[in-house]
Design an enzyme around this catalytic site. Sequence first.
Site, PDB file in Angstrom:
ATOM      1  N   ARG A   9       0.850  -1.185   0.000  1.00 41.04           N
ATOM      2  CA  ARG A   9       0.000   0.000   0.000  1.00 41.04           C
ATOM      3  C   ARG A   9       0.892   1.244   0.000  1.00 41.04           C
ATOM      4  O   ARG A   9       2.105   1.152   0.198  1.00 41.04           O
ATOM      5  CB  ARG A   9      -0.908   0.004   1.222  1.00 41.04           C
ATOM      6  CG  ARG A   9      -1.923  -1.123   1.242  1.00 41.04           C
ATOM      7  CD  ARG A   9      -2.626  -1.202   2.584  1.00 41.04           C
ATOM      8  NE  ARG A   9      -3.342   0.034   2.893  1.00 41.04           N
ATOM      9  CZ  ARG A   9      -3.737   0.408   4.106  1.00 41.04           C
ATOM     10  NH1 ARG A   9      -3.480  -0.368   5.146  1.00 41.04           N
ATOM     11  NH2 ARG A   9      -4.388   1.540   4.288  1.00 41.04           N
ATOM     12  N   SER A  11       0.561   4.136   1.992  1.00 37.81           N
ATOM     13  CA  SER A  11       0.603   5.001   3.164  1.00 37.81           C
ATOM     14  C   SER A  11       2.036   5.134   3.683  1.00 37.81           C
ATOM     15  O   SER A  11       2.911   4.326   3.362  1.00 37.81           O
ATOM     16  CB  SER A  11      -0.295   4.450   4.273  1.00 37.81           C
ATOM     17  OG  SER A  11       0.264   3.265   4.823  1.00 37.81           O
ATOM     18  N   LYS A  81      -2.436  -8.007  10.533  1.00 40.94           N
ATOM     19  CA  LYS A  81      -3.799  -7.854  11.044  1.00 40.94           C
ATOM     20  C   LYS A  81      -4.787  -7.487   9.944  1.00 40.94           C
ATOM     21  O   LYS A  81      -6.006  -7.659  10.113  1.00 40.94           O
ATOM     22  CB  LYS A  81      -3.848  -6.806  12.158  1.00 40.94           C
ATOM     23  CG  LYS A  81      -3.585  -5.380  11.735  1.00 40.94           C
ATOM     24  CD  LYS A  81      -3.641  -4.443  12.922  1.00 40.94           C
ATOM     25  CE  LYS A  81      -3.358  -3.001  12.528  1.00 40.94           C
ATOM     26  NZ  LYS A  81      -4.366  -2.423  11.639  1.00 40.94           N
ATOM     27  N   ASP A  82      -4.311  -7.001   8.792  1.00 44.92           N
ATOM     28  CA  ASP A  82      -5.194  -6.651   7.678  1.00 44.92           C
ATOM     29  C   ASP A  82      -5.553  -7.849   6.806  1.00 44.92           C
ATOM     30  O   ASP A  82      -6.432  -7.754   5.947  1.00 44.92           O
ATOM     31  CB  ASP A  82      -4.537  -5.586   6.789  1.00 44.92           C
ATOM     32  CG  ASP A  82      -4.402  -4.245   7.479  1.00 44.92           C
ATOM     33  OD1 ASP A  82      -5.186  -3.978   8.412  1.00 44.92           O
ATOM     34  OD2 ASP A  82      -3.501  -3.471   7.091  1.00 44.92           O
ATOM     35  N   THR A 125     -11.990   5.914  16.571  1.00 42.69           N
ATOM     36  CA  THR A 125     -11.478   4.643  16.054  1.00 42.69           C
ATOM     37  C   THR A 125     -12.456   4.103  15.025  1.00 42.69           C
ATOM     38  O   THR A 125     -13.668   4.294  15.151  1.00 42.69           O
ATOM     39  CB  THR A 125     -11.277   3.602  17.175  1.00 42.69           C
ATOM     40  OG1 THR A 125     -10.857   2.364  16.572  1.00 42.69           O
ATOM     41  CG2 THR A 125     -12.556   3.340  17.952  1.00 42.69           C
ATOM     42  N   SER A 127     -12.267   0.796  14.224  1.00 47.87           N
ATOM     43  CA  SER A 127     -12.284  -0.635  14.501  1.00 47.87           C
ATOM     44  C   SER A 127     -13.489  -1.028  15.354  1.00 47.87           C
ATOM     45  O   SER A 127     -13.686  -0.504  16.451  1.00 47.87           O
ATOM     46  CB  SER A 127     -10.992  -1.023  15.231  1.00 47.87           C
ATOM     47  OG  SER A 127     -11.106  -2.267  15.872  1.00 47.87           O
ATOM     48  N   LEU A 128     -14.295  -1.990  14.863  1.00 46.22           N
ATOM     49  CA  LEU A 128     -15.417  -2.491  15.653  1.00 46.22           C
ATOM     50  C   LEU A 128     -14.927  -3.136  16.942  1.00 46.22           C
ATOM     51  O   LEU A 128     -15.581  -3.051  17.981  1.00 46.22           O
ATOM     52  CB  LEU A 128     -16.221  -3.499  14.841  1.00 46.22           C
ATOM     53  CG  LEU A 128     -17.194  -2.952  13.802  1.00 46.22           C
ATOM     54  CD1 LEU A 128     -17.829  -4.100  13.036  1.00 46.22           C
ATOM     55  CD2 LEU A 128     -18.260  -2.101  14.456  1.00 46.22           C
ATOM     56  N   ARG A 129     -13.790  -3.814  16.876  1.00 48.93           N
ATOM     57  CA  ARG A 129     -13.223  -4.428  18.074  1.00 48.93           C
ATOM     58  C   ARG A 129     -12.932  -3.366  19.135  1.00 48.93           C
ATOM     59  O   ARG A 129     -13.343  -3.494  20.295  1.00 48.93           O
ATOM     60  CB  ARG A 129     -11.928  -5.181  17.712  1.00 48.93           C
ATOM     61  CG  ARG A 129     -11.147  -5.672  18.935  1.00 48.93           C
ATOM     62  CD  ARG A 129      -9.822  -6.279  18.532  1.00 48.93           C
ATOM     63  NE  ARG A 129      -8.953  -5.349  17.825  1.00 48.93           N
ATOM     64  CZ  ARG A 129      -8.179  -4.448  18.429  1.00 48.93           C
ATOM     65  NH1 ARG A 129      -8.162  -4.333  19.750  1.00 48.93           N
ATOM     66  NH2 ARG A 129      -7.406  -3.650  17.705  1.00 48.93           N
ATOM     67  N   ARG A 130     -12.234  -2.315  18.737  1.00 53.66           N
ATOM     68  CA  ARG A 130     -11.900  -1.265  19.705  1.00 53.66           C
ATOM     69  C   ARG A 130     -13.147  -0.553  20.205  1.00 53.66           C
ATOM     70  O   ARG A 130     -13.223  -0.150  21.369  1.00 53.66           O
ATOM     71  CB  ARG A 130     -10.926  -0.268  19.068  1.00 53.66           C
ATOM     72  CG  ARG A 130      -9.546  -0.860  18.806  1.00 53.66           C
ATOM     73  CD  ARG A 130      -8.637   0.129  18.107  1.00 53.66           C
ATOM     74  NE  ARG A 130      -7.328  -0.468  17.832  1.00 53.66           N
ATOM     75  CZ  ARG A 130      -6.670  -0.351  16.681  1.00 53.66           C
ATOM     76  NH1 ARG A 130      -7.212   0.336  15.683  1.00 53.66           N
ATOM     77  NH2 ARG A 130      -5.495  -0.917  16.524  1.00 53.66           N
ATOM     78  N   ARG A 147     -11.836   7.099  10.158  1.00 55.26           N
ATOM     79  CA  ARG A 147     -11.057   6.389   9.149  1.00 55.26           C
ATOM     80  C   ARG A 147      -9.857   7.218   8.745  1.00 55.26           C
ATOM     81  O   ARG A 147      -9.735   8.386   9.066  1.00 55.26           O
ATOM     82  CB  ARG A 147     -11.926   6.110   7.925  1.00 55.26           C
ATOM     83  CG  ARG A 147     -12.842   4.906   8.043  1.00 55.26           C
ATOM     84  CD  ARG A 147     -12.118   3.575   8.052  1.00 55.26           C
ATOM     85  NE  ARG A 147     -11.041   3.512   7.073  1.00 55.26           N
ATOM     86  CZ  ARG A 147     -11.209   3.267   5.774  1.00 55.26           C
ATOM     87  NH1 ARG A 147     -12.423   3.065   5.277  1.00 55.26           N
ATOM     88  NH2 ARG A 147     -10.177   3.218   4.963  1.00 55.26           N
ATOM     89  N   GLY A 148      -8.985   6.583   7.980  1.00 56.70           N
ATOM     90  CA  GLY A 148      -7.806   7.265   7.469  1.00 56.70           C
ATOM     91  C   GLY A 148      -6.531   6.620   7.969  1.00 56.70           C
ATOM     92  O   GLY A 148      -6.534   5.855   8.924  1.00 56.70           O
ATOM     93  N   ASN A 149      -5.411   6.929   7.298  1.00 57.07           N
ATOM     94  CA  ASN A 149      -4.148   6.376   7.761  1.00 57.07           C
ATOM     95  C   ASN A 149      -3.722   7.061   9.060  1.00 57.07           C
ATOM     96  O   ASN A 149      -4.385   7.977   9.552  1.00 57.07           O
ATOM     97  CB  ASN A 149      -3.064   6.496   6.675  1.00 57.07           C
ATOM     98  CG  ASN A 149      -2.816   7.932   6.257  1.00 57.07           C
ATOM     99  OD1 ASN A 149      -2.764   8.833   7.088  1.00 57.07           O
ATOM    100  ND2 ASN A 149      -2.662   8.158   4.959  1.00 57.07           N
ATOM    101  N   THR A 152      -3.361  10.843   9.061  1.00 58.67           N
ATOM    102  CA  THR A 152      -4.659  11.505   8.952  1.00 58.67           C
ATOM    103  C   THR A 152      -5.388  11.519  10.286  1.00 58.67           C
ATOM    104  O   THR A 152      -5.958  12.538  10.690  1.00 58.67           O
ATOM    105  CB  THR A 152      -5.523  10.793   7.893  1.00 58.67           C
ATOM    106  OG1 THR A 152      -4.861  10.853   6.630  1.00 58.67           O
ATOM    107  CG2 THR A 152      -6.895  11.444   7.780  1.00 58.67           C
ATOM    108  N   ARG A 153      -5.369  10.399  10.994  1.00 58.63           N
ATOM    109  CA  ARG A 153      -6.059  10.331  12.285  1.00 58.63           C
ATOM    110  C   ARG A 153      -5.406  11.236  13.314  1.00 58.63           C
ATOM    111  O   ARG A 153      -6.093  11.872  14.127  1.00 58.63           O
ATOM    112  CB  ARG A 153      -6.096   8.875  12.769  1.00 58.63           C
ATOM    113  CG  ARG A 153      -7.137   8.037  12.048  1.00 58.63           C
ATOM    114  CD  ARG A 153      -7.110   6.595  12.482  1.00 58.63           C
ATOM    115  NE  ARG A 153      -6.042   5.858  11.814  1.00 58.63           N
ATOM    116  CZ  ARG A 153      -5.719   4.615  12.105  1.00 58.63           C
ATOM    117  NH1 ARG A 153      -6.339   3.976  13.088  1.00 58.63           N
ATOM    118  NH2 ARG A 153      -4.760   3.997  11.443  1.00 58.63           N
ATOM    119  N   CYS A 256     -11.127  -9.791   9.346  1.00 56.16           N
ATOM    120  CA  CYS A 256     -10.251  -8.967  10.170  1.00 56.16           C
ATOM    121  C   CYS A 256     -10.936  -7.711  10.695  1.00 56.16           C
ATOM    122  O   CYS A 256     -10.416  -7.056  11.597  1.00 56.16           O
ATOM    123  CB  CYS A 256      -9.005  -8.586   9.376  1.00 56.16           C
ATOM    124  SG  CYS A 256      -9.350  -7.756   7.799  1.00 56.16           S
TER     125      CYS A 256
END
Length: 322
Positions: A9, A11, A81-82, A125, A127-130, A147-149, A152-153, A256
């Site tokens: 990718r 990023s 993790k992706d 975040t 992430s649904l997990r977080r 969202r975002g790299n 960006t966050r 994931c």
Amino acid sequence: MKEIIIGTRGSKLALTQVQWVMSRLQAIYPEITFQIRVIHTRGDKLTHANLAQAGGYGFFVKEIEDALLSKDIDLAVHSLKDMPAILPHGLKIGAICKRLDARDAFISKDGCKLEDIEPGSGIGTSSLRRQTQLKSFRPDLRVVDLRGNLDTRLKKLTGNRKEVAPLAGLPLQTELPEISGIIVAAAGLYRLKMEGKITQLLPLEPFLPAAGQGALALEVRNQDEIEVMVNVLNDQESMITVFAERAFLEKIGVGCAAPVGVYARIAGDKLIVRGMISEHWEESQTGMSVLHWEEIEGPPQDYRKIGLLLGERMVRLGVKKK
């Protein structure tokens, strides 16, 4: 073989990771020319999409894997993790680089720890997990889908707010709400030498990481000579632990992007794997996320069997996506 093309990718974090891999391979194989090819994935293009709504399975790797299968590239470097638990036919993981800290990190705007943040504050975040873990830990905080790299966050945390363009088939998102902190993977910050921004490393309970978090995976084609070449970068302990985690993910049959956490570690002559999943992917009537936990241990050489058995226990409890 005179040239190897490595797909990644685009990023800042992804490029940092692939350059780290390339420099080590170049030192071992000076006679080979290594080139980096940036491939834009669906996840990179839909920068404001909610992962669950847009479909998170292979969201950041599919286009790279397609290029590997078509031989447009010879090797792919991913954040493990992706990657989905089951790879496309014809591909395999050739090496797992030594894993960094697998924990999540909290970065606060004003330096407050997560337990001290004022009630009602927004925490960012995607992430649904977080999100489910945060609701369990601090149900009085607001979750802001972010969202975002990584860059960006971090910029959004410092106060940059903008309108979000609508995407076909997805609900319109308006101006980003104010946030007091963000939760991200600690390993990415370490790789970018940004660990000084970490307010705190979050405890494994309730913030159990995603399968493979903190590890880099080198993906290759089956029965390809490159598999032997990249194996020199494989870290055996990291491979054992993350493959146990991926077996757990495979057994419960989720991708994931699901609200699932799992972490494996070797202690003496035992492999200990702990898993977490949000019950039916829903919230309880109290507004707190209902999390289920299971732990299992066994000999490290049985890592796949142990991961599958832990997943089976979760399935027997009925804790899986309906």
